[in-house]
Design an enzyme around this catalytic site. Structure first.
Site, PDB file in Angstrom:
ATOM      1  N   THR A 162       0.849  -1.188   0.000  1.00 47.60           N
ATOM      2  CA  THR A 162       0.000   0.000   0.000  1.00 47.60           C
ATOM      3  C   THR A 162       0.888   1.243   0.000  1.00 47.60           C
ATOM      4  OG1 THR A 162      -1.633  -1.188   1.297  1.00 47.60           O
ATOM      5  CG2 THR A 162      -1.695   1.198   1.462  1.00 47.60           C
TER       6      THR A 162
ATOM      7  N   ARG B  38     -14.319  -7.614  -0.910  1.00 48.52           N
ATOM      8  CA  ARG B  38     -13.646  -7.207   0.332  1.00 48.52           C
ATOM      9  C   ARG B  38     -13.257  -5.715   0.224  1.00 48.52           C
ATOM     10  NH1 ARG B  38      -8.114  -5.406   1.687  1.00 48.52           N
ATOM     11  NH2 ARG B  38      -7.896  -5.789   3.888  1.00 48.52           N
ATOM     12  N   VAL B  39     -13.477  -4.977   1.297  1.00 51.43           N
ATOM     13  CA  VAL B  39     -13.211  -3.541   1.287  1.00 51.43           C
ATOM     14  C   VAL B  39     -11.965  -3.249   2.120  1.00 51.43           C
ATOM     15  CG1 VAL B  39     -14.117  -1.274   1.926  1.00 51.43           C
ATOM     16  CG2 VAL B  39     -15.637  -2.980   0.898  1.00 51.43           C
ATOM     17  N   SER B  40     -11.044  -2.503   1.513  1.00 54.57           N
ATOM     18  CA  SER B  40      -9.774  -2.159   2.159  1.00 54.57           C
ATOM     19  C   SER B  40      -9.942  -0.977   3.108  1.00 54.57           C
ATOM     20  CB  SER B  40      -8.774  -1.791   1.063  1.00 54.57           C
ATOM     21  OG  SER B  40      -7.651  -1.162   1.626  1.00 54.57           O
ATOM     22  N   ASP B  41      -9.083  -0.909   4.112  1.00 50.62           N
ATOM     23  CA  ASP B  41      -9.044   0.267   5.007  1.00 50.62           C
ATOM     24  C   ASP B  41      -8.589   1.527   4.282  1.00 50.62           C
ATOM     25  OD1 ASP B  41      -6.368  -1.175   4.947  1.00 50.62           O
ATOM     26  OD2 ASP B  41      -5.832   0.763   5.816  1.00 50.62           O
TER      27      ASP B  41
ATOM     28  N   THR C 104      -0.857   1.437   6.729  1.00 44.64           N
ATOM     29  CA  THR C 104      -0.524   0.326   5.843  1.00 44.64           C
ATOM     30  C   THR C 104      -0.505  -0.960   6.667  1.00 44.64           C
ATOM     31  OG1 THR C 104       1.163  -0.569   4.366  1.00 44.64           O
ATOM     32  CG2 THR C 104       1.951   0.825   6.142  1.00 44.64           C
ATOM     33  N   GLY C 105      -0.589  -2.095   5.968  1.00 44.08           N
ATOM     34  CA  GLY C 105      -0.619  -3.374   6.678  1.00 44.08           C
ATOM     35  C   GLY C 105      -1.938  -4.074   6.429  1.00 44.08           C
ATOM     36  N   ILE C 106      -2.292  -4.993   7.297  1.00 48.59           N
ATOM     37  CA  ILE C 106      -3.537  -5.759   7.128  1.00 48.59           C
ATOM     38  C   ILE C 106      -4.726  -4.836   7.409  1.00 48.59           C
ATOM     39  CG2 ILE C 106      -4.865  -7.748   7.943  1.00 48.59           C
ATOM     40  CD1 ILE C 106      -2.380  -8.858   6.822  1.00 48.59           C
ATOM     41  N   GLY C 107      -5.555  -4.636   6.387  1.00 46.12           N
ATOM     42  CA  GLY C 107      -6.655  -3.694   6.496  1.00 46.12           C
ATOM     43  C   GLY C 107      -7.598  -3.985   7.652  1.00 46.12           C
TER      44      GLY C 107
END
Ligand code: GLY
Length: 317
Positions: free
Chosen positions: A180, A208-211, A229-232
């Site tokens: 990201t 699936r919706v990202s942060d 950044t990272g796991i949403g």
């Protein structure tokens, strides 16, 4: 006469679990420092925080080594769906697109939506906007990402997130960073803006919706701005970006707000990173992941977070 403030800038190209060898570090450093220098020069020339964020995000989206725009990871069905958002801290206005395809720079859609009455669009709506704006169709797929998807498909998509750093087994060009991307800026008028863009986790379910296109992953007010950044899912569960910004607005220093928020994230076993700055000119970063690919300019010097020790770390300048 208005007083000119010294501009500040921090960018990231993702967070993750591995950075392969010194060749990888050197290449990522060269890329991130080059973008920091270009955007910082623009800020010194008087660019607004919002336009500097858009330009920085565009440069990062155009770099195929990062997981946003060109070089985005593939979802479980082999398609690319990208998400991006822009938050203008002065106006406290958020805009973004979720799961958009066949466009070169998702951040440009977020920019357009800043002035719209409907400011966050998902799949069909975002596709319709691309058509309305007559943006040429663009294939963000790289061979590297296709090979990665084919390989992971054989393992039934066991990984929780696509590699931030490509493994060297996939070729020389894969030794650099991926992830990201994000940009946070304080401009010469003292205004803050933040932008974030992503191809997602990679191999995720359709829909699936990202942060990255939620305030949880990208947030700014007049006081501070943060890009995550990272796991949403971890970022959403921590509501990380607004948590840091609101702590600063309530009087906490940026350094303490970052440290407290990342300590909480670490205790909850989250895998994430964040970059931030405040309107007083402090720049901060934090991670619970092994690595954070961030670089910054504080007016005096350019630096980065590429060789921080593994595990939870925060810093402020
Ligand atoms: N942080 C990017 C994503 O999880 O989609």
């Amino acid at each position: 006469m208005t007083t000119q403030i010294q501009p500040k800038l921090i960018i990231h190209g993702g967070a993750g679990s591995s950075l392969q060898g010194k060749g990888g570090v050197a290449k990522v450093r060269q890329l991130l420092h080059g973008i920091v220098e270009e955007v910082y020069t623009m800020l010194l020339a008087g660019a607004s925080a919002k336009s500097a964020v858009i330009w920085g995000c565009q440069l990062l989206e155009d770099e195929p080594r990062f997981n946003a725009g060109t070089g985005s990871v593939l979802q479980s069905d082999g398609q690319i769906r990208m998400s991006a958002s822009l938050m203008d801290g002065a106006a406290q206005s958020f805009s973004g697109v979720i799961n958009v395809s066949r466009v070169k720079n998702p951040i440009h859609l977020a920019k357009f939506l800043q002035d719209a009455s409907d400011r966050v669009l998902s799949d069909y709506g975002a596709a319709e906007l691309v058509r309305e704006l007559q943006i040429p169709s663009y294939d963000a797929l790289t061979d590297m990402r296709l090979q990665e998807w084919i390989k992971d498909r054989q393992n039934n998509f066991q990984r929780t997130m696509a590699g931030v750093i490509a493994e060297s087994e996939l070729g020389e060009s894969s030794n650099a960073g991926r992830g990201t991307i994000g940009v946070v800026v304080l401009d010469t008028k003292g205004q803050v803006a933040a932008g974030t863009s992503t191809g997602g986790k990679g191999f995720e379910r359709i829909g699936r919706v990202s942060d990255s296109a939620m305030p949880a992953g990208n947030y700014a007010t007049a006081n501070a701005g943060v890009s995550c950044t990272g796991i949403g899912e971890d970022i959403i569960d921590e509501c990380l970006a607004p948590k840091i910004v609101i702590r600063v607005s309530d009087g906490m220093s940026l350094q303490t707000a970052m440290e407290k928020s990342l300590t909480e994230a670490g205790a909850n076993k989250r895998d994430l990173g964040a970059i931030a700055l405040d309107a007083k000119g402090a720049i901060a970063w934090g991670k619970t992941s092994d690595i954070l690919l961030a670089a910054f300019h504080n007016g005096d010097k350019l630096g980065d977070t590429l060789e921080l020790p593994v595990g939870k770390q925060t810093g402020c300048i």
